[in-house]
Design an enzyme around this catalytic site. Structure first.
Site, PDB file in Angstrom:
ATOM      1  CD1 TRP A   1      -2.592  -2.953   5.484  1.00 59.66           C
ATOM      2  CD2 TRP A   1      -2.949  -4.139   7.103  1.00 59.66           C
ATOM      3  NE1 TRP A   1      -1.948  -2.354   6.186  1.00 59.66           N
ATOM      4  CE2 TRP A   1      -2.389  -3.007   7.478  1.00 59.66           C
ATOM      5  CE3 TRP A   1      -3.472  -5.036   8.088  1.00 59.66           C
ATOM      6  CZ2 TRP A   1      -2.237  -2.512   8.838  1.00 59.66           C
ATOM      7  CZ3 TRP A   1      -3.072  -4.437   9.527  1.00 59.66           C
ATOM      8  CH2 TRP A   1      -2.068  -3.428   9.721  1.00 59.66           C
TER       9      TRP A   1
ATOM     10  NE  ARG B   1      -2.874   6.276  10.503  1.00 61.38           N
ATOM     11  CZ  ARG B   1      -3.869   6.340  11.197  1.00 61.38           C
ATOM     12  NH1 ARG B   1      -3.962   6.190  12.365  1.00 61.38           N
ATOM     13  NH2 ARG B   1      -5.268   6.310  10.723  1.00 61.38           N
TER      14      ARG B   1
ATOM     15  CG  ASN C   1      -0.633  -0.241   2.523  1.00 64.73           C
ATOM     16  OD1 ASN C   1      -0.247  -1.375   2.977  1.00 64.73           O
ATOM     17  ND2 ASN C   1      -0.717   0.835   3.254  1.00 64.73           N
ATOM     18  CG  ASP C   2      -0.319   4.338   3.008  1.00 60.03           C
ATOM     19  OD1 ASP C   2      -1.109   3.855   2.163  1.00 60.03           O
ATOM     20  OD2 ASP C   2      -0.129   4.888   3.867  1.00 60.03           O
TER      21      ASP C   2
END
Length: 498
Positions: free
Chosen positions: A74, A176, A49-50
């Site tokens: 995930w 975060r 992901n990111d």
């Protein structure tokens, strides 16, 4: 270097070595598949992901990313790692980090990177949940690792920003995604956060040595009006303005905007480095497509501001899971500010991979039209449409037997739409979006970058963008143009071979 070797954990942990060995054992089988994008970064195997740590180190571009190699879902986040000399061809490197310390048992979450005194410094979020049955016990703290471009070692005194250093009335469970930069010899980072009343915030911290951080203030907050959490903030100066980009969660849907589960926005204004206040003039959605999230930027070696994002949406099935990999990154994009608009354009480096140019100048037609040589699945397509009498214009791409993806412009509404409902992608959920796009002198300019499983659309020289995945059959390569009345169209098409 402010952090000495003696202040870093040495060696390779068992968890990190296990991840590296697993990827090594699986990658050849998956990398050989034809069912992969050709010029977008994807994981060798598993989940991604990111984008994280998008940065320059020793003259090369490095990209890290949230990574779980063991499954196509995930899981506890690792950091995957690639590098490139041109933003297009990426070289896979060993997994950079695994969650192997007590302050990150739930994962090494998102962060950023910076070259400092010849070393590559990673700043990231350590995520832990000592009581998995109670989400209120989640804790997120900010940590450092230092490396040489391949191997990274964590700071022995992590975390460097603890929950105790958050402002009053902050949620301890959402803190975060540090984005790190340096200005006038001082290090700064912005962090996503929220209040204990579930209102989103972006916070600013500063440091002179990377390990001792001081809270400066709140850059901005939603006041319960624009989401409950602002993830993945990034702040940079471009064309005389400060730009804040972020990925809000829980934003109310407007007429055209914020239709995806989680959205992204850019804000133009000015940051006060003493108070942290960001004086915002403009806020707009970054991309109106179906698959775009968590963008991050870096400055290129020649001074351009480059942005990359996760080409995916949360809470959506991902049809390539059967091939052992899921999700891609967008094409990296050059950013510029013109007036109150952030323009996006594919990095110019992609042009050196063009071949087989086919051009059709001033084609006048109405009804249905195909053009000789204009088809394919891996291409760069530039076109200008002069609407003349037409009120409706459509491009059918990835057209095959019983499947097509539709791009439509409605002149009366000044709306461009993207529709994958007939693509046979098999995606549950949102498959159609619209974007307001005014004509310029009665004309619409479009650029389409098409890869195996994606379409990136840039309208009016990059003032408007739509990014979407499309998982249609690989044999669906047709392109057809449709107009209800007379239009004049110029089309240039190149194959992209990377």
């Amino acid at each position: 270097m402010f952090i000495e070797k003696e202040q870093l954990l040495q060696g390779t942990s068992e968890k990190l070595q296990q991840a590296r060995d697993y990827v090594e054992s699986k990658k050849d089988e998956i990398l050989s598949l034809k069912e992969r994008n050709q010029f977008h970064h994807m994981p060798e195997v598993g989940w991604m992901n990111d984008p994280n740590g998008f940065s320059v180190y020793q003259g090369e571009y490095h990209l890290f990313y949230q990574y779980f190699p063991y499954d196509v879902k995930w899981g506890p986040m690792h950091w995957g790692h690639v590098k490139s000399r041109d933003f297009i061809k990426w070289e896979y490197l060993p997994v950079a980090m695994a969650p192997d310390q007590e302050y990150e048992t739930g994962g090494c979450f998102s962060g950023s990177a910076l070259e400092v005194d010849g070393k590559h410094v990673l700043m990231y979020t350590g995520h832990t949940n000592p009581n998995p049955d109670d989400e209120s016990w989640v804790r997120q703290v900010q940590c450092l690792a230092v490396g040489d471009g391949v191997n990274y070692h964590k700071y022995v005194n992590n975390p460097v920003i603890k929950t105790e250093e958050m402002p009053e009335h902050s949620s301890l469970t959402d803190f975060r995604d540090p984005k790190l930069w340096v200005k006038d010899g001082v290090y700064y980072c912005v962090l996503g956060s929220k209040s204990d009343e579930n209102s989103a915030r972006v916070l600013l911290y500063k440091s002179v040595d990377l390990v001792h951080w001081t809270y400066v203030g709140i850059v901005g907050e939603s006041n319960h009006e624009f989401g409950y959490m602002w993830e993945c903030p990034d702040l940079f100066h471009l064309d005389g303005q400060d730009v804040l980009i972020m990925s809000p969660q829980g934003v109310p849907v407007e007429e055209f905007r914020h239709k995806n589960t989680n959205t992204t926005v850019y804000c133009l204004g000015e940051l006060n480095y003493e108070t942290a206040h960001f004086e915002r003039r403009v806020m707009e959605e970054i991309d109106y497509g179906l698959d775009f999230y968590a963008p991050q930027t870096t400055e290129s070696l020649d001074g351009r501001r480059i942005m990359i994002a996760w080409m995916q949406s949360w809470h959506q099935n991902m049809p390539t899971d059967k091939y052992g990999w899921v999700t891609s990154m967008t094409i990296p994009r050059e950013l510029s500010i013109k007036g109150d608009v952030m323009y996006q354009w594919p990095v110019r480096e992609i042009e050196k991979y063009r071949s087989g140019h086919i051009g059709h100048e001033s084609v006048i037609f109405e009804g249905s039209k195909t053009l000789a040589g204009v088809k394919g699945r891996h291409l760069d397509l530039e076109m200008v449409i002069d609407f003349k009498e037409a009120k409706y214009f459509e491009i059918k791409v990835m057209k095959g037997e019983d499947q097509e993806t539709n791009i439509v412009y409605d002149v009366d509404r000044h709306v461009l739409s993207f529709d994958r409902r007939q693509s046979r992608s098999g995606i549950d959920g949102l498959n159609y979006r619209e974007m307001p796009v005014p004509l310029v002198d009665g004309k619409l300019s479009l650029r389409l970058l098409m890869d195996t499983y994606s379409v990136e659309l840039f309208a009016q020289e990059g003032a408007h963008t739509m990014t979407s995945t499309v998982y249609s059959d690989l044999c669906a390569e047709g392109i057809e143009f449709i107009a209800d009345r007379t239009v004049e169209m110029t089309v240039h098409k190149w194959e992209l071979n990377v």
